[in-house]
Design a protein around this motif. Structure first.
Motif: not given
Ligand code: FAD
Length: 513
Positions: A444-450, A466-477
């Motif tokens: 699960x890749x939530x980084x900026x440029x995948x 899977x690339x995605x954006x976190x729902x929580x602004x401060x995800x645990x990873x």
């Protein structure tokens, strides 16, 4: 012909293992000695992390009938002492009050959907191993036959033939100083206050529903579980006076009189049943000396038995199967890294040891006697501290597990059960639990440029990317690599992470030859 895997036992653990193996691409056959599924009342529900684990396979919805994800329980009990779980910020205890026969039915249906062959009326009688395979001797409805299989898993319960035929010892203790009785029956309706969650017993006082209630003479519980006939339970210490006499409501009433010191009229249950009228004397706490003998593995009660107090059995057993399933499938499909199968025992034995520890501790806490009463007073004080409640909740849920992923100075999530992150993908907002239904490894890749997903593209046939954006602004990873059992093999906290090297090391360590 050599089969992939034969599983002895179509109890919940054998069936769950069959589902996991099938999802991972192997072809198990399940042998079950009973001619049809057992209706014996055993577990009343699931307790702990296993509830969320079932959600990660889409099975929670089938069992609960709810489309909502599992919720943390506001309270539970430890050794008949109340646990105020609502005080916890991170409460790992979920409950799923579904009887074992229904759990087994749902798992069997799922296994059949996945193409598993379940042979009822086929009993594993013996087994023999050589370098290439296991030869199982099976007593079937049309006589005895042999079946060759690369691996055999004993999910055949506490009296496991598999364990005995492999000569695996089952050390531990057998206690015969307790008598527990459980019946389906109704106390007077006027005594029950569902809104307050209490049973008001004239001459005795108020007893919380569902929770174990200890007195100086024994233990009592009344559990009006939804959609089922209520359960009345007692536990007493000493020799059973009733010996071989069939259990009866009258015997239960006498036991309640001894435990609570007052009479409790009991009306018989409604409907055709089967209804519970059970007396059990003593109990076993035993752990197999090994969980593996070359091509044979043990899971569930075949590997460990302990008191049912607190209901930890299936939390332990079903997670054994989710740990073993993908590893065994990888071995069968020829892409398991060296030593992968050995990690089944190194990871699951310490978990089983902790369940043995806490069920024995709880059994000690419900025993009669002034010293136990003093110990309970001390525990009651300790359980006002949030950190103590957290520790016990984590222990009971199995959420205190941290597997060794072989990564020095790892991210705090590495080795732990992944949190159920909510993320936004191209196709919409999803929970991590919904992304893991394939039972495959997942990046699960939530980084900026995948860039991490791009780096793993050569492994795309092995790992869901899977690339995605976190729902929580401060995800645990900012990125997670998950094993199919939901544990984190690698994680990064940097949204601009481009350290693909350590990620690739983790992929090779767990998923590729
Ligand atoms: C009274 C009681 C209450 C419990 N309450 C809870 C609870 O509330 N929550 C909880 O999580 N756990 C509870 N447990 C524990 C739970 O029931 C067990 O952990 C669970 O049944 C273990 O599942 P299993 O699949 O490993 O074994 P089993 O359920 O024992 O299934 C083994 C299967 O193998 C079959 N079999 C045996 N030998 C052979 C053979 N030679 N060949 C082929 N088939 C064979 C058997 O017929 C059986 O179907 C309770 C247990 C008891 C006794």
């Amino acid at each position: 012909m050599i089969n992939d895997v034969v599983i002895a036992g179509a109890g919940p653990n054998g069936l769950m293992l069959a589902c996991e193996l099938s999802l991972a691409g192997a072809h198990p056959i399940v042998l079950e000695r009973l001619p049809e599924p057992s209706r014996e009342p055993r577990a009343n529900g699931l307790v702990g992390q296993v509830v969320r684990m079932l959600d990660r396979r889409g099975l929670y919805e089938r069992l609960s009938g709810s489309k909502e994800p599992p919720q943390p329980a506001p309270g539970y009990v430890f050794g008949a002492l109340g646990l105020d779980l609502a005080m916890l910020e991170d409460n790992p205890v979920s409950l799923l009050p579904v009887p074992q026969a229904r759990i087994t039915q749902v798992l069997a249906e799922r296994a059949v959907e996945l193409g598993v062959e379940i042979r009822h009326g086929h009993e594993l009688a013996d087994l023999d191993q050589d370098d290439d395979a296991v030869t199982a001797t099976v007593a079937g409805p049309d006589g005895s036959y042999r079946i060759r299989t690369r691996y055999l898993v004993g999910a055949d319960g506490g009296h496991s033939v598999t364990r005995k035929r492999c000569g695996i010892d089952f050390p531990g203790v057998t206690k015969d100083d307790t008598v527990s009785r459980t019946v389906n029956a109704h106390p007077p309706a006027a005594w029950v206050d569902p809104a307050a969650g209490t049973l008001d017993v004239p001459g005795y006082g108020v007893i919380p529903l569902i929770m174990h209630h200890r007195t100086e003479r024994g233990m009592f519980a009344f559990a009006p579980l939804p959609g089922r006939e209520p359960l009345v339970t007692t536990m007493e210490w000493g020799e059973p006076e009733d010996g071989d006499r069939p259990m009866s409501l009258e015997e239960m009433r006498e036991s309640i009189r001894r435990v609570l010191g007052v009479d409790m009229p009991l009306s018989p249950p409604n409907g055709d049943g089967p209804h519970l009228l059970r007396r059990l004397t003593g109990g076993n706490t035993r752990l197999a000396e090994r969980f593996r003998d070359r091509r044979v593995f043990l899971v569930g009660d075949a590997a460990h038995v302990h008191s049912a107090i607190g209901g930890p059995g299936l939390n332990l057993g079903l997670q054994d199967t989710v740990n073993l399933g993908w590893k065994l499938a990888a071995e069968i499909l020829g892409h398991a890294p060296p030593g992968l199968l050995d990690t089944y025992e190194t990871e699951r034995r310490p978990v089983a040891e902790r369940v043995v520890m806490h069920t024995q501790a709880q059994s000690a806490l419900i025993a009669p006697g002034g010293e136990v009463t003093a110990l309970r007073e001390l525990f009651t004080e300790l359980l006002r501290d949030r950190s103590t409640v957290q520790r016990i909740a984590d222990l009971m849920a199995g959420a205190d597990i941290r597997y060794d992923m072989g990564v020095p100075d790892a991210h705090p999530l590495v080795g732990r059960w992944a949190p159920d992150l909510v993320v936004r993908t191209d196709t919409g907002t999803v929970r991590l639990a919904e992304l893991t239904r394939t039972a495959r490894p997942l990046l699960l890749d939530l980084t900026e440029d995948a860039s991490l997903v791009r780096a793993l593209s050569p492994w795309g046939d092995r790992v869901d990317l899977v690339t995605a954006r976190p729902h929580d602004p401060e995800p645990p990873a900012a990125a997670l690599l998950l094993r199919p059992d939901g544990y984190v093999a690698w994680a990064s906290s940097r949204p601009d992470d481009t350290d693909v090297e350590s990620l690739q090391v983790a992929v090779r360590r767990w998923f590729t030859l």
